[in-house]
Motif scaffolding. Structure first.
Motif, PDB file in Angstrom:
ATOM      1  N   LEU A 168       4.072  -2.780  -1.554  1.00  0.00           N
ATOM      2  CA  LEU A 168       4.136  -1.852  -0.423  1.00  0.00           C
ATOM      3  C   LEU A 168       3.385  -2.405   0.777  1.00  0.00           C
ATOM      4  O   LEU A 168       3.855  -2.312   1.917  1.00  0.00           O
ATOM      5  CB  LEU A 168       3.569  -0.495  -0.850  1.00  0.00           C
ATOM      6  CG  LEU A 168       3.928   0.704  -0.003  1.00  0.00           C
ATOM      7  CD1 LEU A 168       5.431   0.904   0.061  1.00  0.00           C
ATOM      8  CD2 LEU A 168       3.263   1.950  -0.547  1.00  0.00           C
ATOM      9  N   LEU A 169       2.229  -3.012   0.535  1.00  0.00           N
ATOM     10  CA  LEU A 169       1.454  -3.606   1.619  1.00  0.00           C
ATOM     11  C   LEU A 169       2.216  -4.760   2.271  1.00  0.00           C
ATOM     12  O   LEU A 169       2.263  -4.860   3.506  1.00  0.00           O
ATOM     13  CB  LEU A 169       0.103  -4.103   1.103  1.00  0.00           C
ATOM     14  CG  LEU A 169      -0.797  -4.782   2.136  1.00  0.00           C
ATOM     15  CD1 LEU A 169      -1.158  -3.820   3.250  1.00  0.00           C
ATOM     16  CD2 LEU A 169      -2.036  -5.340   1.478  1.00  0.00           C
ATOM     17  N   ILE A 170       2.853  -5.598   1.477  1.00  0.00           N
ATOM     18  CA  ILE A 170       3.621  -6.721   2.030  1.00  0.00           C
ATOM     19  C   ILE A 170       4.793  -6.210   2.864  1.00  0.00           C
ATOM     20  O   ILE A 170       5.067  -6.728   3.962  1.00  0.00           O
ATOM     21  CB  ILE A 170       4.114  -7.644   0.890  1.00  0.00           C
ATOM     22  CG1 ILE A 170       2.919  -8.373   0.266  1.00  0.00           C
ATOM     23  CG2 ILE A 170       5.153  -8.633   1.388  1.00  0.00           C
ATOM     24  CD1 ILE A 170       3.248  -9.137  -0.991  1.00  0.00           C
ATOM     25  N   LEU A 171       5.470  -5.169   2.386  1.00  0.00           N
ATOM     26  CA  LEU A 171       6.584  -4.600   3.148  1.00  0.00           C
ATOM     27  C   LEU A 171       6.115  -4.010   4.482  1.00  0.00           C
ATOM     28  O   LEU A 171       6.759  -4.204   5.517  1.00  0.00           O
ATOM     29  CB  LEU A 171       7.301  -3.537   2.318  1.00  0.00           C
ATOM     30  CG  LEU A 171       8.155  -4.038   1.165  1.00  0.00           C
ATOM     31  CD1 LEU A 171       8.687  -2.870   0.336  1.00  0.00           C
ATOM     32  CD2 LEU A 171       9.300  -4.885   1.678  1.00  0.00           C
ATOM     33  N   ILE A 172       4.996  -3.296   4.460  1.00  0.00           N
ATOM     34  CA  ILE A 172       4.475  -2.704   5.701  1.00  0.00           C
ATOM     35  C   ILE A 172       4.095  -3.799   6.691  1.00  0.00           C
ATOM     36  O   ILE A 172       4.423  -3.727   7.879  1.00  0.00           O
ATOM     37  CB  ILE A 172       3.291  -1.757   5.398  1.00  0.00           C
ATOM     38  CG1 ILE A 172       3.809  -0.480   4.752  1.00  0.00           C
ATOM     39  CG2 ILE A 172       2.516  -1.428   6.672  1.00  0.00           C
ATOM     40  CD1 ILE A 172       2.729   0.490   4.322  1.00  0.00           C
ATOM     41  N   VAL A 173       3.410  -4.837   6.205  1.00  0.00           N
ATOM     42  CA  VAL A 173       3.012  -5.937   7.094  1.00  0.00           C
ATOM     43  C   VAL A 173       4.250  -6.614   7.689  1.00  0.00           C
ATOM     44  O   VAL A 173       4.306  -6.894   8.890  1.00  0.00           O
ATOM     45  CB  VAL A 173       2.120  -6.955   6.347  1.00  0.00           C
ATOM     46  CG1 VAL A 173       1.921  -8.209   7.174  1.00  0.00           C
ATOM     47  CG2 VAL A 173       0.771  -6.326   6.004  1.00  0.00           C
ATOM     48  N   ALA A 174       5.273  -6.850   6.871  1.00  0.00           N
ATOM     49  CA  ALA A 174       6.487  -7.503   7.374  1.00  0.00           C
ATOM     50  C   ALA A 174       7.177  -6.657   8.431  1.00  0.00           C
ATOM     51  O   ALA A 174       7.610  -7.170   9.473  1.00  0.00           O
ATOM     52  CB  ALA A 174       7.435  -7.786   6.207  1.00  0.00           C
TER      53      ALA A 174
END
Length: 198
Positions: A168-174
């Motif tokens: 979820l964190l990687i998706l938000i950052v992207a």
């Protein structure tokens, strides 16, 4: 019978007839005769190239529409994070039990509930703000673009602390990075500037 005139009596001259009124003058036609004269102090209308690539002011460019959906994706992921935080109440309580802090069961449940509630409220507030700012930036509001970028940076740093899901964190950052890029491309900037002038 007429009486003779005496030497001291002078005959009053007959007044001249009054001159007829002059004919109404015809003014030379002006370019604005019959129309409202334009305000010479106003700015000239903007050309299509000044507005931004010939697109009408009301039509958002493709880059801005993409940015809108990217930021809505960030809002949706924050909503998902709130749901995951609420669902993780039991596992957080288990972590507190295993920490060996000597807390009672009531204290563990209360602490887990407070942490989950705070994280869920923060994520829901972020989701609502991202949705609202996305709608405003799609309408060409420059202040919304600025606030999206500020809250995007805050969301990334808050995600490092509050999110338990690395995916979820990687998706938000992207999505935040892609949203930054799309909001700062030239067509988007020109559209926002044109909306400000309109």
């Amino acid at each position: 019978m007429t009486t003779p005139q005496e030497p001291g009596d002078r005959e009053q001259p007959t007044p001249f007839p009054s001159a007829p009124p002059p004919p109404p003058e015809q003014l030379p036609p002006t370019p604005y005769q019959g129309e409202v004269e334009p305000n010479v102090l106003s700015a000239p209308p903007l050309s299509a190239s000044e507005i931004g690539g010939g697109a009408p002011v009301g039509e958002a460019p493709k880059e801005l529409r993409i940015a809108f959906f990217l930021w809505l994706g960030v809002a949706f992921l924050h909503f998902v994070a709130a749901v995951l935080a609420i669902a993780s109440h039991g596992s957080l309580a288990d972590v507190l039990r295993q920490s060996g802090q000597g807390l009672t069961e009531e204290q563990i449940t209360a602490a887990a509930s407070v942490v989950v509630a705070v994280v869920a409220v923060i994520d829901i507030v972020f989701a609502a703000l991202f949705t609202w700012f996305s709608l405003k930036v799609r309408a060409g509001r420059g202040w919304a673009r600025t606030l999206l970028m500020i809250f995007g940076a805050v969301a990334v740093f808050a995600g490092l602390v509050t999110l338990s899901s690395l995916l979820l964190l990687i998706l938000i950052v992207a999505l935040v990075v892609a949203g930054f890029v799309m909001l700062n491309l030239r067509p988007t900037s020109e559209f926002i500037a044109a909306q400000r002038r309109a």
